[in-house]
Design a protein around this motif. Structure first.
Motif, PDB file in Angstrom:
ATOM      1  N   VAL A   1      18.813   6.684   7.571  1.00 26.56           N
ATOM      2  CA  VAL A   1      20.090   7.390   5.823  1.00 26.56           C
ATOM      3  C   VAL A   1      20.507   8.151   7.321  1.00 26.56           C
ATOM      4  O   VAL A   1      20.568   8.736   8.147  1.00 26.56           O
ATOM      5  CB  VAL A   1      18.880   8.578   4.886  1.00 26.56           C
ATOM      6  CG1 VAL A   1      19.774   9.082   4.378  1.00 26.56           C
ATOM      7  CG2 VAL A   1      18.307   7.773   4.117  1.00 26.56           C
ATOM      8  N   LYS A   2      22.001   7.920   7.055  1.00 27.20           N
ATOM      9  CA  LYS A   2      22.624   8.364   8.334  1.00 27.20           C
ATOM     10  C   LYS A   2      23.932   9.073   7.301  1.00 27.20           C
ATOM     11  O   LYS A   2      24.801   8.374   6.119  1.00 27.20           O
ATOM     12  CB  LYS A   2      23.847   7.191   8.418  1.00 27.20           C
ATOM     13  CG  LYS A   2      22.771   6.697   9.507  1.00 27.20           C
ATOM     14  CD  LYS A   2      23.574   5.522  11.149  1.00 27.20           C
ATOM     15  CE  LYS A   2      22.354   5.165  11.410  1.00 27.20           C
ATOM     16  NZ  LYS A   2      23.503   4.057  12.996  1.00 27.20           N
ATOM     17  N   GLY A   3      23.053  10.398   6.967  1.00 31.76           N
ATOM     18  CA  GLY A   3      24.434  11.335   6.408  1.00 31.76           C
ATOM     19  C   GLY A   3      24.364  10.799   4.877  1.00 31.76           C
ATOM     20  O   GLY A   3      23.106  10.955   4.022  1.00 31.76           O
TER      21      GLY A   3
ATOM     22  N   ASP B   1      24.827   7.246   4.219  1.00 27.37           N
ATOM     23  CA  ASP B   1      25.029   6.051   4.023  1.00 27.37           C
ATOM     24  C   ASP B   1      23.168   5.448   4.006  1.00 27.37           C
ATOM     25  O   ASP B   1      22.906   6.222   4.250  1.00 27.37           O
ATOM     26  CB  ASP B   1      25.598   5.898   4.655  1.00 27.37           C
ATOM     27  CG  ASP B   1      27.762   6.102   4.290  1.00 27.37           C
ATOM     28  OD1 ASP B   1      27.883   6.426   3.046  1.00 27.37           O
ATOM     29  OD2 ASP B   1      28.597   5.702   5.728  1.00 27.37           O
TER      30      ASP B   1
END
Lengths: 217, 330
Positions: free
Chosen positions: B198-200, B202
């Protein structure tokens, strides 16, 4: 520690306000998520708690304002930190004029450059995670951050901030990003151009973005 | 435009050629489809488009006959103009242009993602839900703001449905893959750690897919299926929860082909419960790609004058959701 008052139920943690050895403190508890597999849930909560504590104090050490850590409990997945009596940038931004936006995002750009130079990426740079108090800003919520100097991670960090600006504050996003990028470049110096170029590249990797996936600029 | 009663919609972005008729009240009168299933591997765009060309006529006829109508009763023709596979989009657009010229009625280009959202919204009667749109080609968390559906989170690489379908093929489970993975997962017991990215706001599924396939040689398929779904859906649930907390929307709408997954429904319902948001899921008949959703979004667009001349009715294979003006909402 008797009187803890729930002040916010965020997406991944509950925030309580109370006293810690006489200090006005925030108790951030990562709570169990019923929708998640128990093993996975445990793993995510404890890694993020420990990482967030390290990054919060690491950021402060390199000159980026963050709350002071008082205590970390990996078993309870809880961090106790100083209470910051500020307002989120998310709340303030809609009422800000262009000049104010320019000033505040220049400060944000400067701080993010310091973080990156110090080997930290925040990982979730939304306006909800920036507190403003008397023109000074504090960064919170480092749970998705990491210690890295990779160009890609820095690019993603800024890309996510830009996208969050566009989805929540469309009107002011262009100016905000411009001020951010200018200050970021000034503070970071030589490597900045490369990072900002990567931001553009990451953006074009998104699905159906004009300009295609393999074009450069 | 108050005279518009019935709109016909053509869908052909990927493996489905669909034709549906809806009324101005949002009632689906017919929703016929034919589905291209590749002999091996994923969708081959040219083969899919040839399949669509061969099946277009029969599908359209079937749709009109189920709706008990002939072409002269249709007031407008809508088509899926993008995003999607170029050759497939062109086949659907050609059919739609022809129908519009034959019937002498307006032609309306529709964004496929918007159609998935609007068909869910009309049924759940929610004015402003947070949208989670998951399918073979898209993974998007979106909310309406400032005249458009803004993208809060999306996949940084492959879509959720794509990830699961490819895994299913690697295990030899066949098509459609998701129900089969889910029934294996029901028997799974041990959680195998897989990349949770999970990136931020996204998510990223490509590394997860690679690792899951790599582990398939040495792991129990039930355990692996369980772990893959827990990680893949868990990532989506996390960004959904964050978007709910951030936007403070009162409800959530789950739409798109993967919305049929009951495991995913349960997970997102649980997220909603924690944030006191109402949970809605699109009806299974209109969850996957279909013509009726195109017809309904076309109707909404037509009310705001979004018709297009045949000469200008180009397809847009890379038409992002957040590029589309949504004048029927304020």
């Amino acid at each position: 520690m008797a009187d803890l008052k729930l002040i916010k139920r965020g997406a991944e943690a509950e925030l309580y306000r109370g006293e810690w050895l006489g200090f006005d403190a925030i108790f951030k508890r990562r709570v169990r998520k019923a929708y998640r597999n128990a093993d996975l849930d445990r793993l995510i909560r404890s890694t993020r708690t420990s990482l967030e504590a390290k990054l919060l104090s690491g950021a402060k050490r390199i000159g980026v304002p963050t709350p002071v850590i008082y205590s970390v409990d990996l078993h309870k997945t809880e961090i106790v930190m100083s209470y910051i009596d500020g307002t989120t940038l998310k709340k303030l931004l809609p009422d800000m004029g262009d000049a104010e936006i320019n000033v505040i995002f220049s400060v944000v750009g400067d701080c993010v450059a310091k973080l990156h130079r110090g080997g930290i990426v925040h990982g979730d740079l939304t306006t909800s995670n920036i507190l403003v108090i008397n023109g000074k800003i504090f960064f919170i919520d480092f749970g998705l951050g990491e210690y890295t100097e990779s160009l890609e991670a820095r690019g993603v960090d800024i890309h996510l901030m830009r996208r969050a600006l566009e989805s929540s504050h469309y009107q002011s996003s262009r100016l905000a990003y411009q001020s951010f990028a200018e200050a970021y470049s000034k503070t970071l110096g030589d490597g900045a151009e490369e990072v900002l170029r990567r931001v553009g590249e990451i953006r074009r990797r998104g699905r159906y973005v004009d300009g295609g996936r393999c074009m450069v600029d | 435009m108050s005279s518009v009663r019935y709109v016909l919609g053509i869908e052909s972005t990927a493996h489905t050629f669909g034709c549906g008729v809806v009324s101005s009240e949002g009632v689906v009168l017919s929703n016929s489809k034919s589905e291209y299933v590749p002999k091996a591997g994923g969708i081959h765009p040219r083969e899919a488009s040839q399949f669509h060309a061969a099946n277009a006529s029969a599908t359209i006829r079937d749709s009109l006959s189920v709706a008990k109508m002939d072409l002269s009763q249709i007031d407008a023709v809508a088509f899926s103009a993008g995003p999607g596979l170029g050759p497939c989009l062109r086949t659907g657009a050609t059919a739609a242009r022809m129908l519009s010229l034959m019937a002498g009625v307006p032609l309306i280009p529709v964004n496929h993602c918007i159609a998935h959202i609007e068909i869910g919204r009309v049924a759940c009667k929610e004015d402003d839900p947070l949208i989670v749109y998951v399918s073979g080609g898209n993974t998007i968390v979106s909310a309406f703001s400032d005249g458009r559906y803004r993208i809060f989170g999306e996949t940084l690489d492959i879509a959720l449905g794509n990830c699961l379908d490819t895994f299913a093929r690697a295990l030899g489970l066949g098509h459609p893959g998701v129900p089969k993975i889910e029934s294996l997962a029901d028997e799974g017991k041990v959680f195998i750690p897989l990349p949770y990215v999970v990136k931020g706001q996204d998510v990223s599924y490509s590394g997860l897919l690679t690792m899951a396939i790599r582990k398939s040689k040495e792991s129990d398929p039930n355990d692996l299926s369980l772990s893959l779904l827990e990680v893949a859906y868990g990532m989506l649930a996390e960004v959904t929860e964050r978007a709910l907390a951030h936007t403070e929307k009162p409800s959530l709408l789950l739409t798109g082909g993967v919305a049929r997954s009951q495991r995913l429904q349960r997970m997102l319902e649980s997220v909603c419960r924690e944030h006191a948001a109402r949970f809605h899921v699109v009806a299974p008949e209109v969850a996957g790609d279909n013509g009726a959703m195109i017809a309904w979004a076309g109707y909404l667009g037509l009310l705001k004058g979004q018709e297009i001349q045949v000469e200008k009715s180009f397809i847009k294979p890379k038409w992002r959701l957040d590029q589309v003006e949504v004048p029927w909402r304020t």
